[in-house]
Design an enzyme around this catalytic site. Structure first.
Site, PDB file in Angstrom:
ATOM      1  N   TYR A 154      66.682  73.704  36.112  1.00 24.91           N
ATOM      2  CA  TYR A 154      67.846  74.603  36.060  1.00 24.91           C
ATOM      3  C   TYR A 154      67.401  76.066  36.209  1.00 24.91           C
ATOM      4  CZ  TYR A 154      72.219  76.568  34.123  1.00 24.91           C
ATOM      5  OH  TYR A 154      73.391  77.270  33.918  1.00 24.91           O
ATOM      6  N   LYS A 158      68.430  78.688  39.117  1.00 20.80           N
ATOM      7  CA  LYS A 158      69.158  79.926  38.817  1.00 20.80           C
ATOM      8  C   LYS A 158      68.344  81.174  39.178  1.00 20.80           C
ATOM      9  CE  LYS A 158      72.996  78.076  37.313  1.00 20.80           C
ATOM     10  NZ  LYS A 158      74.250  78.244  38.066  1.00 20.80           N
ATOM     11  N   ILE A 187      78.031  80.361  26.942  1.00 22.75           N
ATOM     12  CA  ILE A 187      79.485  80.480  27.084  1.00 22.75           C
ATOM     13  C   ILE A 187      80.099  79.145  26.662  1.00 22.75           C
ATOM     14  CG2 ILE A 187      81.363  81.051  28.681  1.00 22.75           C
ATOM     15  CD1 ILE A 187      79.201  83.301  28.483  1.00 22.75           C
TER      16      ILE A 187
HETATM   17  P1  NAI Z   1      81.209  73.086  33.568  1.00 24.67           P
HETATM   18  O1  NAI Z   1      80.313  71.918  33.512  1.00 24.67           O
HETATM   19  O2  NAI Z   1      82.384  73.166  32.683  1.00 24.67           O
HETATM   20  O3  NAI Z   1      81.701  73.368  35.053  1.00 24.67           O
HETATM   21  C1  NAI Z   1      80.907  73.170  36.177  1.00 24.67           C
HETATM   22  C2  NAI Z   1      81.808  72.941  37.356  1.00 24.67           C
HETATM   23  O4  NAI Z   1      81.009  72.664  38.519  1.00 24.67           O
HETATM   24  C3  NAI Z   1      82.727  71.739  37.144  1.00 24.67           C
HETATM   25  O5  NAI Z   1      84.031  72.070  37.572  1.00 24.67           O
HETATM   26  C4  NAI Z   1      82.122  70.685  38.054  1.00 24.67           C
HETATM   27  O6  NAI Z   1      83.068  69.768  38.534  1.00 24.67           O
HETATM   28  C5  NAI Z   1      81.557  71.546  39.173  1.00 24.67           C
HETATM   29  N1  NAI Z   1      80.543  70.837  39.952  1.00 24.67           N
HETATM   30  C6  NAI Z   1      79.426  70.235  39.489  1.00 24.67           C
HETATM   31  N2  NAI Z   1      78.753  69.649  40.496  1.00 24.67           N
HETATM   32  C7  NAI Z   1      79.473  69.886  41.627  1.00 24.67           C
HETATM   33  C8  NAI Z   1      79.321  69.524  42.985  1.00 24.67           C
HETATM   34  N3  NAI Z   1      78.276  68.795  43.405  1.00 24.67           N
HETATM   35  N4  NAI Z   1      80.247  69.940  43.885  1.00 24.67           N
HETATM   36  C9  NAI Z   1      81.321  70.675  43.478  1.00 24.67           C
HETATM   37  N5  NAI Z   1      81.527  71.032  42.203  1.00 24.67           N
HETATM   38  C10 NAI Z   1      80.612  70.644  41.289  1.00 24.67           C
HETATM   39  O7  NAI Z   1      80.241  74.324  33.299  1.00 24.67           O
HETATM   40  P2  NAI Z   1      80.486  75.893  33.148  1.00 24.67           P
HETATM   41  O8  NAI Z   1      79.860  76.271  31.879  1.00 24.67           O
HETATM   42  O9  NAI Z   1      81.873  76.269  33.425  1.00 24.67           O
HETATM   43  O10 NAI Z   1      79.511  76.410  34.318  1.00 24.67           O
HETATM   44  C11 NAI Z   1      79.927  77.156  35.445  1.00 24.67           C
HETATM   45  C12 NAI Z   1      78.706  77.856  36.013  1.00 24.67           C
HETATM   46  O11 NAI Z   1      78.200  78.777  35.057  1.00 24.67           O
HETATM   47  C13 NAI Z   1      77.559  76.915  36.358  1.00 24.67           C
HETATM   48  O12 NAI Z   1      76.931  77.341  37.546  1.00 24.67           O
HETATM   49  C14 NAI Z   1      76.617  77.093  35.179  1.00 24.67           C
HETATM   50  O13 NAI Z   1      75.292  76.793  35.526  1.00 24.67           O
HETATM   51  C15 NAI Z   1      76.816  78.560  34.880  1.00 24.67           C
HETATM   52  N6  NAI Z   1      76.422  78.953  33.544  1.00 24.67           N
HETATM   53  C16 NAI Z   1      77.057  78.445  32.433  1.00 24.67           C
HETATM   54  C17 NAI Z   1      76.650  78.839  31.168  1.00 24.67           C
HETATM   55  C18 NAI Z   1      77.313  78.346  29.928  1.00 24.67           C
HETATM   56  O14 NAI Z   1      76.835  78.670  28.841  1.00 24.67           O
HETATM   57  N7  NAI Z   1      78.391  77.586  29.989  1.00 24.67           N
HETATM   58  C19 NAI Z   1      75.533  79.772  30.987  1.00 24.67           C
HETATM   59  C20 NAI Z   1      74.948  80.240  32.210  1.00 24.67           C
HETATM   60  C21 NAI Z   1      75.392  79.843  33.439  1.00 24.67           C
END
Ligand code: NAI
Length: 244
Positions: A154, A158, A187
């Site tokens: 990861y 990133k 988050i």
């Molecule tokens: P989440 O797991 O709730 O959402 C991730 C989204 O990406 C989901 O809607 C999922 O369906 C979609 N997704 C996953 N694989 C996919 C694919 N192959 N094709 C299309 N869509 C796909 O997670 P969250 O927390 O909302 O994460 C959003 C972004 O923020 C991610 O890139 C994550 O790495 C990043 N992030 C999140 C943090 C956190 O603490 N929640 C911290 C740092 C970064």
């Protein structure tokens, strides 16, 4: 703030992506969001966005597939006429200590989190360069800046997002296109479902709390708007001071 703009948001149906869809719609943008699986949730969000009085459509697409992404963006341009803003938010984790990490765990995370951005930016690059405007916002992570045990895959993806963002920013700067990255800390979303405010780890965050998806969405809104026209190639942490 985004009246008349067309925004594409990947991973839009939940978490941070959903908050961005809602925030952009509240500010007048039409929303084309990409989701990977949950059609019911996608339809529900689409109705909510439409009720905000903007255009909205949901597209099922795996961002790791160049062909699927190409076909999806062709459809989006057909449906909306153009793209003004791209938010690369889709991402996954497959956390394990490196000793236990399988080749597949590494590959899948890189394919979705990093190559997924190559796949989408390839679609908007010619549109933005020709029109001489556009905003690209890539969601990185503080893991890509400071690393994290159990997240070699990861963190690598990133950190790659940051290098990718800066290169695209340099390539497109003279064309009036801005490309920036957001690096969130912890988050509250499904991705961090194992954490809550009672986790001792939260104590190590200077602000002593997790962030909200809406707070990340506010930052994305700023980067998508004309208020940030002179900011490009930047990585903005939103982490309560964690990676200071
Ligand atoms: P989440 O797991 O709730 O959402 C991730 C989204 O990406 C989901 O809607 C999922 O369906 C979609 N997704 C996953 N694989 C996919 C694919 N192959 N094709 C299309 N869509 C796909 O997670 P969250 O927390 O909302 O994460 C959003 C972004 O923020 C991610 O890139 C994550 O790495 C990043 N992030 C999140 C943090 C956190 O603490 N929640 C911290 C740092 C970064």
């Amino acid at each position: 703030m985004l009246k008349g703009k067309v925004a594409v948001i990947t991973g839009g149906s939940r978490g941070i992506g959903r908050a961005i869809c809602e925030k952009f719609a509240e500010n007048g943008a039409s929303i084309a969001f990409i989701y990977s699986g949950n059609q019911e949730k996608a339809e529900e969000l689409k109705s909510k966005l439409l009720s905000a009085g903007v255009g909205a459509e949901a597209y099922k697409c795996n961002v790791a597939s160049f062909q699927e992404v190409t076909d999806t963006f062709k459809q989006i341009v057909k449906d909306f006429g153009t793209v003004d803003i791209l938010v690369n938010n889709a991402g996954i984790t497959k956390d394990k200590l490196l000793l236990a990490m399988k080749e597949q765990d590494f590959g899948e995370v890189i394919d979705i989190n990093l190559k997924g951005m190559f796949n989408t930016v390839k679609q908007v690059y010619p549109i933005f360069a020709k029109r001489k405007s556009g905003k690209i916002i890539n969601i990185s992570s503080i893991s890509g800046i400071i690393g994290n045990q159990g997240q070699a895959n990861y963190s690598a993806s990133k950190a790659g997002v940051i290098g990718f963002t800066k290169s695209v920013a340099k390539e497109l700067a003279s064309r009036g296109v801005c490309c920036n990255a957001i690096a969130p800390g912890f988050i509250k979303t499904d991705m961090t479902a194992g954490f809550d405010e009672t986790n001792p780890f939260v104590e190590s965050i200077p602000q002593k709390r997790m962030g909200k998806p809406e707070e990340v969405a506010e930052l994305a809104l700023f980067l998508a708007s004309s208020k940030s026209d002179y900011i490009t190639g930047e990585v903005i942490r939103i982490d309560g001071g964690l990676a200071m």
